[in-house]
Design a protein around this motif. Structure first.
Motif, PDB file in Angstrom:
ATOM      1  N   ARG A 119       0.733  -1.102  -0.074  1.00 51.00           N
ATOM      2  CA  ARG A 119       0.045  -0.055   0.018  1.00 51.00           C
ATOM      3  C   ARG A 119       0.925   1.369  -0.103  1.00 51.00           C
ATOM      4  O   ARG A 119       0.797   2.235  -0.738  1.00 51.00           O
ATOM      5  CB  ARG A 119      -0.727   0.064   1.373  1.00 51.00           C
ATOM      6  N   ALA A 123       1.103   4.037  -2.734  1.00 50.32           N
ATOM      7  CA  ALA A 123       0.439   5.385  -2.716  1.00 50.32           C
ATOM      8  C   ALA A 123       1.647   6.385  -2.779  1.00 50.32           C
ATOM      9  O   ALA A 123       1.553   7.248  -3.368  1.00 50.32           O
ATOM     10  CB  ALA A 123       0.167   5.495  -1.386  1.00 50.32           C
ATOM     11  N   LEU A 126       2.520   7.370  -6.612  1.00 49.79           N
ATOM     12  CA  LEU A 126       1.344   8.428  -7.257  1.00 49.79           C
ATOM     13  C   LEU A 126       1.569   9.678  -6.567  1.00 49.79           C
ATOM     14  O   LEU A 126       1.522  10.668  -7.245  1.00 49.79           O
ATOM     15  CB  LEU A 126      -0.067   7.902  -6.898  1.00 49.79           C
ATOM     16  N   THR A 127       1.754   9.649  -5.195  1.00 47.48           N
ATOM     17  CA  THR A 127       1.980  11.153  -4.421  1.00 47.48           C
ATOM     18  C   THR A 127       3.131  11.782  -4.964  1.00 47.48           C
ATOM     19  O   THR A 127       3.247  12.947  -5.315  1.00 47.48           O
ATOM     20  CB  THR A 127       2.160  10.940  -3.019  1.00 47.48           C
ATOM     21  N   ARG A 150       2.246  17.792  -2.417  1.00 48.38           N
ATOM     22  CA  ARG A 150       2.192  16.530  -1.730  1.00 48.38           C
ATOM     23  C   ARG A 150       0.659  16.409  -1.442  1.00 48.38           C
ATOM     24  O   ARG A 150       0.415  15.066  -1.127  1.00 48.38           O
ATOM     25  CB  ARG A 150       3.098  16.197  -0.505  1.00 48.38           C
ATOM     26  N   ASP A 151      -0.271  17.358  -1.428  1.00 47.18           N
ATOM     27  CA  ASP A 151      -1.487  16.979  -1.103  1.00 47.18           C
ATOM     28  C   ASP A 151      -2.342  16.714  -2.359  1.00 47.18           C
ATOM     29  O   ASP A 151      -3.502  16.318  -2.290  1.00 47.18           O
ATOM     30  CB  ASP A 151      -2.326  18.116  -0.449  1.00 47.18           C
ATOM     31  N   ALA A 153      -2.237  14.401  -4.731  1.00 49.20           N
ATOM     32  CA  ALA A 153      -2.662  12.943  -5.117  1.00 49.20           C
ATOM     33  C   ALA A 153      -4.060  12.810  -4.174  1.00 49.20           C
ATOM     34  O   ALA A 153      -5.110  12.324  -4.820  1.00 49.20           O
ATOM     35  CB  ALA A 153      -1.836  12.006  -4.630  1.00 49.20           C
ATOM     36  N   ALA A 154      -4.213  13.109  -2.898  1.00 48.39           N
ATOM     37  CA  ALA A 154      -5.261  13.063  -2.359  1.00 48.39           C
ATOM     38  C   ALA A 154      -6.320  13.733  -2.773  1.00 48.39           C
ATOM     39  O   ALA A 154      -7.718  13.437  -2.697  1.00 48.39           O
ATOM     40  CB  ALA A 154      -4.960  13.563  -0.534  1.00 48.39           C
ATOM     41  N   MET A 155      -5.979  14.925  -3.096  1.00 49.64           N
ATOM     42  CA  MET A 155      -7.085  16.094  -3.821  1.00 49.64           C
ATOM     43  C   MET A 155      -7.753  15.533  -4.979  1.00 49.64           C
ATOM     44  O   MET A 155      -8.808  16.005  -5.262  1.00 49.64           O
ATOM     45  CB  MET A 155      -6.305  17.484  -3.753  1.00 49.64           C
ATOM     46  N   ILE A 157      -7.066  11.948  -6.579  1.00 51.88           N
ATOM     47  CA  ILE A 157      -7.664  10.572  -6.635  1.00 51.88           C
ATOM     48  C   ILE A 157      -8.409  10.390  -5.716  1.00 51.88           C
ATOM     49  O   ILE A 157      -9.551   9.674  -6.062  1.00 51.88           O
ATOM     50  CB  ILE A 157      -6.101   9.719  -6.531  1.00 51.88           C
ATOM     51  N   GLY A 158      -8.492  11.169  -4.645  1.00 47.69           N
ATOM     52  CA  GLY A 158      -9.333  10.761  -3.341  1.00 47.69           C
ATOM     53  C   GLY A 158     -10.828  10.874  -3.691  1.00 47.69           C
ATOM     54  O   GLY A 158     -11.283   9.779  -3.474  1.00 47.69           O
TER      55      GLY A 158
ATOM     56  N   GLY B 158     -13.370  12.579   0.051  1.00 50.09           N
ATOM     57  CA  GLY B 158     -12.804  11.641  -0.706  1.00 50.09           C
ATOM     58  C   GLY B 158     -11.254  12.001  -0.352  1.00 50.09           C
ATOM     59  O   GLY B 158     -10.666  10.843  -0.031  1.00 50.09           O
ATOM     60  N   PRO B 159     -10.823  13.142  -0.495  1.00 50.50           N
ATOM     61  CA  PRO B 159      -9.496  13.382  -0.161  1.00 50.50           C
ATOM     62  C   PRO B 159      -9.010  12.882   1.214  1.00 50.50           C
ATOM     63  O   PRO B 159      -7.945  12.289   1.523  1.00 50.50           O
ATOM     64  CB  PRO B 159      -9.260  14.944  -0.400  1.00 50.50           C
ATOM     65  N   TYR B 162      -8.945   8.854   1.139  1.00 44.25           N
ATOM     66  CA  TYR B 162      -7.554   8.510   0.528  1.00 44.25           C
ATOM     67  C   TYR B 162      -6.567   8.573   1.483  1.00 44.25           C
ATOM     68  O   TYR B 162      -5.696   7.569   1.483  1.00 44.25           O
ATOM     69  CB  TYR B 162      -7.436   9.276  -0.733  1.00 44.25           C
ATOM     70  N   ARG B 163      -6.230   9.879   1.995  1.00 40.77           N
ATOM     71  CA  ARG B 163      -5.218  10.041   3.025  1.00 40.77           C
ATOM     72  C   ARG B 163      -5.321   9.167   4.295  1.00 40.77           C
ATOM     73  O   ARG B 163      -4.079   8.626   4.530  1.00 40.77           O
ATOM     74  CB  ARG B 163      -5.318  11.543   3.506  1.00 40.77           C
ATOM     75  N   ILE B 166      -5.479   5.159   2.203  1.00 46.39           N
ATOM     76  CA  ILE B 166      -4.294   4.717   1.070  1.00 46.39           C
ATOM     77  C   ILE B 166      -2.884   5.138   1.382  1.00 46.39           C
ATOM     78  O   ILE B 166      -2.159   4.598   1.411  1.00 46.39           O
ATOM     79  CB  ILE B 166      -4.937   5.232  -0.533  1.00 46.39           C
TER      80      ILE B 166
END
Lengths: 189, 189
Positions: A119, A123, A126-127, A150-151, A153-155, A157-158, B158-159, B162-163, B166
């Protein structure tokens, strides 16, 4: 001698992983079944079950050694590259197999150290990739970032991950565009 | 006296549910078996079977004991209410048991209809509540929405999801603020 250090155990484990990887690359995640893996690896089906009781876990371990194409090799304009990449991830997240693998990974990682390592690797890639691409885009004046890179990916893909695995609804282009806009002010705005 | 009002029946039911929840949080959904639940609860295996003939039903009910107070009863200003609610969700998502329940739900819902119904209910509540609050805020002129209000849950939760599941990293206030800003232009901007 425990089974974990038994050379035959290790050899069959390696053969199974190689078979799973080959099947994954040749025919996609649906091909990574106990039956097909056993056949390809030249071992009994029971041996595959003994190593990996769940096909999803085997798939996750096989995936870890397969290159992950998403968000790789950014092109300019960054916004178009990002739209293309996020759309590709969205289409993947709508596949049952990818949903199965990603939610199995998130779930089993809570109790299994090896899964957690997968995991983290997944992750992290991607990040890192998205952060690097956005930092470059920022340096080129393509975007004024509204958040730390660095936020990103979460913003981005999340929301798609939540839509796909929790809401179980289609990821439309409006959601993708909203995520791209959330990253900052694009020079093309 | 029916069994449903028999104090001994209710006591064993409670003990079984508690045992199931403990096992779920400690070792994941696979640990919630009749055998292990009976042992942990200090009741006979037949008693567990009598209450829950299927282990999956017991798992679902154990998961349902996690309360879901989020995004309920919006207050004005909406932005401050939303910041408070999302921060509360973030703190919950950082708890091991909430991570366990949410990822178990997302994962098992792919194969189990009852779990999928619970997932849909859970997701629907969050999506509905947030959409209603934002539509009202929009009508009051508190925000000009940049997306359809029914995308707001995916865009904000979602973010964080994911944070937490994932990336397995802390949900800081910067990520929460970025998600709130992504919803549109706030009159307080």
């Amino acid at each position: 001698m425990t089974s974990e250090t038994d050379p035959r155990f290790l050899r069959s484990r390696e053969a199974i992983l190689n078979a799973a990887r080959e099947l994954l690359l040749e025919s996609g995640p649906t091909a990574v079944t106990h039956v097909q893996v056993a056949e390809r690896a030249g071992v009994g089906r029971a041996t595959v079950y003994r190593h990996w009781p769940q096909a999803e876990s085997l798939l996750i371990e096989a995936m870890a050694t397969v290159p992950m194409p998403f968000l790789d090799k950014p092109t300019i304009p960054t916004r178009e590259w990002l739209r293309r990449e996020l759309t590709a991830i969205a289409r993947q997240l709508e596949l049952d197999d990818v949903r199965a693998v990603s939610t199995t990974l998130a779930n089993t990682a809570l109790w299994d150290q090896n899964m957690d390592a997968r995991r983290a690797q997944f992750a992290g890639i991607l990040t890192d990739r998205l952060a690097a691409a956005l930092d470059d885009a920022h340096a080129r004046g393509e975007i004024t970032l509204a958040l730390t890179s660095r936020d990103a990916a979460a913003m981005t893909i999340g929301p798609m991950y939540y839509r796909s695995t929790i809401e179980r609804a289609p990821i439309d282009s409006a959601l993708i565009e909203a995520a791209i806009s959330a990253l900052g002010t694009w020079s093309t705005d």
